[in-house]
Design an enzyme around this catalytic site. Structure first.
Site, PDB file in Angstrom:
ATOM      1  N   ASP A 152      -9.800  -6.408   0.489  1.00 52.62           N
ATOM      2  CA  ASP A 152      -8.444  -6.879   0.220  1.00 52.62           C
ATOM      3  C   ASP A 152      -8.253  -8.342   0.610  1.00 52.62           C
ATOM      4  O   ASP A 152      -7.260  -8.960   0.231  1.00 52.62           O
ATOM      5  CB  ASP A 152      -7.417  -6.037   0.998  1.00 52.62           C
ATOM      6  CG  ASP A 152      -7.316  -4.628   0.460  1.00 52.62           C
ATOM      7  OD1 ASP A 152      -7.667  -4.425  -0.717  1.00 52.62           O
ATOM      8  OD2 ASP A 152      -6.909  -3.728   1.207  1.00 52.62           O
ATOM      9  N   ASP A 158      -5.611  -3.758   3.783  1.00 45.52           N
ATOM     10  CA  ASP A 158      -6.254  -3.345   5.024  1.00 45.52           C
ATOM     11  C   ASP A 158      -7.770  -3.487   4.968  1.00 45.52           C
ATOM     12  O   ASP A 158      -8.408  -3.777   5.956  1.00 45.52           O
ATOM     13  CB  ASP A 158      -5.850  -1.913   5.406  1.00 45.52           C
ATOM     14  CG  ASP A 158      -6.008  -0.931   4.262  1.00 45.52           C
ATOM     15  OD1 ASP A 158      -6.623  -1.307   3.242  1.00 45.52           O
ATOM     16  OD2 ASP A 158      -5.537   0.210   4.370  1.00 45.52           O
ATOM     17  N   ASN A 169      25.744 -37.939  22.504  1.00 49.16           N
ATOM     18  CA  ASN A 169      24.424 -37.532  22.033  1.00 49.16           C
ATOM     19  C   ASN A 169      23.891 -36.356  22.857  1.00 49.16           C
ATOM     20  O   ASN A 169      23.318 -35.414  22.338  1.00 49.16           O
ATOM     21  CB  ASN A 169      23.468 -38.720  22.137  1.00 49.16           C
ATOM     22  CG  ASN A 169      22.197 -38.492  21.367  1.00 49.16           C
ATOM     23  OD1 ASN A 169      22.255 -38.028  20.228  1.00 49.16           O
ATOM     24  ND2 ASN A 169      21.066 -38.778  21.980  1.00 49.16           N
ATOM     25  N   ASP A 211       0.840  -1.191   0.000  1.00 50.67           N
ATOM     26  CA  ASP A 211       0.000   0.000   0.000  1.00 50.67           C
ATOM     27  C   ASP A 211       0.867   1.230   0.000  1.00 50.67           C
ATOM     28  O   ASP A 211       2.014   1.167   0.420  1.00 50.67           O
ATOM     29  CB  ASP A 211      -0.723   0.046   1.354  1.00 50.67           C
ATOM     30  CG  ASP A 211      -2.105  -0.490   1.257  1.00 50.67           C
ATOM     31  OD1 ASP A 211      -2.491  -0.913   0.169  1.00 50.67           O
ATOM     32  OD2 ASP A 211      -2.791  -0.486   2.301  1.00 50.67           O
TER      33      ASP A 211
END
Ligand code: ADP
Ligand code: MG
Length: 919
Positions: free
Chosen positions: A664, A660, A754, A352
């Site tokens: 949209d 927004d 390990n 935007d």
């Protein structure tokens, strides 16, 4: 249905909901008048007080559909014991115990518990941070409490609350409308109907009106597509219409993991089977040579445990959780985990303009009315600032025309200006705030206007229509429509124009002049709004729709407002260019304004902005071609955004799309990464998004991309470290046993390795700080495997060397010393080699000297502790006995440490020789 029992008893306890769920009463709210409804619910159009709301919340419970997807700590503990490895180990411990090897049995058990503890801690903290994020991004709603509008978490809504509804809101509970302005709702979630339903507030006659036709009700789970309204909540949580069917809809629950998690799960399985196969082979080989089966069993089990990459899925979870936490600290809230991975490979960011690339603080700088353009002085939203033309104040005639314009600015406006210590800010839309300030400077008075010309109706702004209108009743009795909006379109709805001589027909010449001024003002990076009005005789024309109201209007003038670009956006765009990410501006604003701002910010685009009109005329192929290079789209609607996303995606781009508005949502959903604006974004947009940017700032998006890349890097480096270690461990055992030597490592050694070298360093690597230069390289190709060629090469190089030095040391010591000494030395060198290697693993391309050593303090700590622990077990005789190692002279330990650094050095040399390819 009777309400007498509820309302006529003065002793009734008002603090709890008078209407209990499940009563017949809760079914026909649409057939009651709003007075009846509010009486029944002991509420009013002013809403509830906070105390009453709190009491009802306690008695009725939160407004949430129950879902059983919570992960409890206990559940996680149990999960740890679901792993096969744990049970193999427990079995090994039992076997040792039955053989009378108590120390062995206890040591193995201790290691089991420690391993499970680390696993639990990893997952618990990861789950917790993700759960915290969920509450942060939970839907919100506006309600009236204590008479004032407040935004609260939707789960705190109670029966009797007054909901304030705006376009783009999610309806948070079932409610009966008592105010509706051009209100429409999308109810497909509930009724399956894709058409929006128009709402109104009068009572319906039939109590059995079907759900889809209850036009005076709004329902939980649906959304407001346009207009505004107010409604009183009649049902919450499981008592709502959607709650009734929620028994059928089970929440997707815990997802099956992100794509990367799934891929690594598969890889993990593959490796587990491969390891088991190798171990079985060794087992067979040794058995054939003839040894004690039980010893062999323990060795095989331990080897399998050490070499299995059981930590893989946890690594991804931890790396993701760390990334998500870092992002939320930088104002980006992640709603869906997979987005973090996708973000890192983003190639195009569609953003935007207003408020994201610009500050979103607008000031009117120019007004155009009756053929003349005026300058407006002043900063921000404050009232100070004079209007002038050619540096002179306007004449009386000019002032009168300006006042007409100002009355539209103020009359069609929902914003408020507030002052705090001399600083003026706007509550509501910044565009409208700017109009308020300008209208005030031109001398209009809002209080007077509201008193003399009361508001009858409103058609709020929507980004497809690009204008807003208010209908007011004039002192003479007639109605007046006042509109502000995108000027070219508004001009098309006008047939007259205001001039100094009064209102006259709009000529072609007028039209050209206005369009010229729109172009001139827009080219100065000003956002231009047009204003118009229309007087109506209310008896002949109905103005129930925006379309009917906004026609045959009188054009009054233009307002040009400046919204400065964000300085940090400019930097972020430079960062994007370096990172190989294209920035595309998509705006509803005028093409010239868009081009001017794009130019100021350095957004690259070939050709002029593509407008919505041109988009409509383009075929999909045309758009596909143009989208590859176009950087600015202007005057677009939400539907265009979706087309742009699709065009870009068909070009194999990984697209992040911001939005927004309610419209949209499809584009946000359609993009690879959907981003919603936290401040200006509607609930619908937020719930459709993967990520919410809480400050609406473009730079935040770019930062999130950086984090996304960092997460991928961290997963890769941890994986690299773990797999190379496992390769080394397998190799030591396979090579030695393969050539007929005794096993270089005992089960307890393998388990220790390990624990000390795999679990903890991996955890620290997964949370490594991000390489500051992560944005200096192109995006990772979409679909690239994490285990690419370079990855495998490095893994083999370091893994083989780690195993190699251990075997070499074992063979060397065995020649002159005891088996116990040889084992001890091989064991130590392996542990040192792996621990040291973890520093090199922090970057696949940068030298260890260039990665700040103290940048990852936990790793330094874990390695230091590991080395110390290794030294202790060889220096303290009691520990040495438990760990079945010989006591080693300190001097030898130093030599072992030196030999142990060989794989690290080789790794560093490899980085130097290799081309500086990405990661
Ligand atoms: P952007 O992409 O800049 O956010 P918007 O969709 O907000 O664009 O606005 C598009 C156009 O609609 C603006 O150029 C302006 O002409 C008009 N507009 C924006 N906000 C309002 C408003 N509150 N009232 C009237 N018109 C508006
Ligand atoms: Mg906008």
């Amino acid at each position: 249905m009777s309400r007498s029992t509820v309302t006529q008893d003065p002793a009734i306890d008002m603090s709890t909901s008078p209407v209990k769920p499940g009563t017949n009463l809760s079914k026909a709210w649409h057939a009651l008048s709003i007075v009846q409804v509010s009486d029944c619910l002991a509420s009013s159009s002013k809403g509830l007080t906070r105390e009453v709301a709190a009491a009802r919340l306690t008695s009725d419970g939160p407004n949430a559909l129950t879902d059983g997807s919570k992960v409890s700590a206990l559940h996680l503990v149990i999960t740890q014991f679901k792993s096969v490895i744990i049970w193999i180990l427990i079995a090994a411990s039992v076997v040792s115990a039955t053989l009378g090897e108590w120390v062995d049995a206890a040591a193995i058990l201790a290691i089991v518990v420690l391993n499970a503890g680390i696993g639990f801690y990893q997952e618990y903290s990861a789950e917790r941070s993700i759960a915290a994020l969920k509450t942060m991004t939970a839907p919100h709603a506006k309600v009236r409490r204590d008479g004032a509008v407040r935004t609260i978490v939707a789960s705190e809504i109670v029966v009797g609350d007054v909901l304030i509804l705006d376009a783009g809101d999610l309806v948070a509970a079932d409610a009966r409308l008592f105010e509706a302005n051009a209100l429409t709702c999308g109810e497909s979630a509930l009724t399956g109907e894709s058409e929006v339903s128009a709402k109104q507030c009068s009572a319906l006659v039939r109590a059995n009106t079907p759900l889809g036709d209850r036009s005076n009700m709004v329902f939980m789970g649906t959304s407001v597509t346009a207009g505004t309204g107010q409604a009183m909540v009649v049902a919450t949580a499981m008592d709502t219409e959607i709650g009734r069917i929620a028994g059928l809809i089970t929440d997707a629950g815990r997802d099956a993991g992100t794509p990367l998690q799934r891929k690594l799960d598969r890889l993990g399985y593959l490796l587990i089977w491969a390891t088991l196969a190798i171990v079985a082979l060794l087992f067979g080989l040794v058995l054939w040579r003839g040894t004690k089966v039980l010893d062999l069993f323990l060795t095989s089990v331990s080897l399998a445990v050490a070499a299995m990459p059981e930590g893989l899925p946890a690594v991804v979870t931890v790396a993701l959780a760390v990334g998500v936490m870092r992002m939320s600290r930088h104002r980006a809230l992640v709603r869906r985990l997979p987005a973090v991975e996708t973000l890192g490979s983003t190639t195009v960011i569609c953003t935007d303009k207003t408020g994201t690339l610009t500050v979103g603080e607008m000031t009117v700088r120019a007004l155009f009315v009756a053929g003349q353009t005026f300058e407006v002085a002043g900063q921000g939203y404050g009232p100070a600032g004079k209007i002038s033309i050619d540096s002179k104040p306007p004449s009386r005639q000019q002032a009168t025309a300006l006042l007409v314009l100002a009355s539209i600015h103020l009359g069609c406006n929902d914003a408020h200006l507030v002052e705090d210590k001399g600083v003026w800010t706007t509550v509501g839309d910044p565009t409208e705030g700017a109009l308020l300030s300008a209208g005030g400077k031109a001398g209009a008075d809002r209080v007077l206007l509201d008193k003399e010309c009361p508001k009858e109706r409103a058609f709020p702004f929507d980004s497809d229509r690009k204008r807003s209108s208010v209908v007011r009743r004039m002192p003479g009795g007639g109605l007046r429509v006042l509109s502000n909006g995108a000027p070219e379109a508004l001009l098309l709805r006008c047939d007259r124009i205001l001039s100094y001589a009064g209102v006259r027909r709009l000529t072609e010449q007028d039209r050209t002049q206005v369009l010229d001024w729109i172009a001139t003002l827009s080219a100065q990076a000003l956002r231009v709004l047009g204003s118009a009005y229309r007087d109506l005789d209310d008896t002949t024309i109905s103005v129930t729709t925006a379309d009917a109201a906004e026609r045959d209007m009188v054009f009054v003038g233009l307002s040009g407002m400046y919204d400065p670009p964000r300085p940090e956006a400019k930097e972020a765009i430079v960062t994007c260019r370096r990172a190989g990410i294209r920035v595309v501006m998509i705006t509803g604003d005028h093409p010239r304004t868009a081009a001017a701002i794009a130019h100021e910010l350095g957004i690259v685009s070939d050709g002029s902005p593509i407008t919505g009109t041109r988009l409509d005329a383009m075929s999909d192929e045309d758009l596909h071609r143009r989208a590859a290079t176009a950087g600015v789209y202007a005057r677009v609607t939400a539907a265009h955004k979706l087309r742009i996303v699709r065009a870009l995606k068909s070009d194999r781009a990984v697209v992040a799309m911001t939005g927004d508005g309610v419209n949209d949502a499809p584009a946000i959903k359609g993009a690879d990464v959907g981003i919603a604006m936290g401040r200006t974004g509607t609930e619908v947009a937020k719930q459709a998004a993967d990520i919410i940017i809480t400050d609406d700032d473009f730079a935040t998006i770019v930062h999130a991309v950086k984090e996304g890349r960092g997460v991928f890097d961290n997963i890769r480096k941890t994986l690299q470290y773990l797999l190379a270690g496992n390769t080394g461990e397998l190799l030591v055992m396979t090579v030695a046993i393969g050539v007929g030597l005794p096993a270089p490592l005992l089960p307890i050694h393998l388990l220790w390795i390990n624990l000390v070298t795999d679990g903890l360093p991996a955890l620290c690597l997964a949370a490594d700080p991000i390489d500051p230069d992560v944005m200096g390289r192109p995006p990772r190709p979409a679909g690239e495997r994490i285990t690419n060629r370079r990855f495998v090469e490095t893994m083999l190089l370091t893994g083989v060397l780690t195993g190699g030095v251990a075997v070499a040391v074992f063979v060397y010591v065995l020649k002159s010393g005891t088996l116990e000494a040889a084992r001890t030395y091989a064991f130590s060198v392996l542990v040192f080699a792996e621990l040291l290697r973890s520093f090199g693993a922090r970057s696949a391309s940068r030298s260890i000297l260039k990665v700040p050593f103290l940048g990852n303090l936990p790793l330094v700590g874990v390695v230091a502790l590991g080395v110390l622990a290794q030294v202790f077990i060889q220096e303290i005789p009691m520990l040495a006995q438990v760990m079945k190692v010989a006591v080693v002279p300190l001097r030898d330990l130093l030599v072992l440490l030196a030999i142990g650094s060989i794989p690290l050095i080789a790794l560093e040399v490899a980085k130097l020789v290799r081309s500086p390819a990405p990661c």
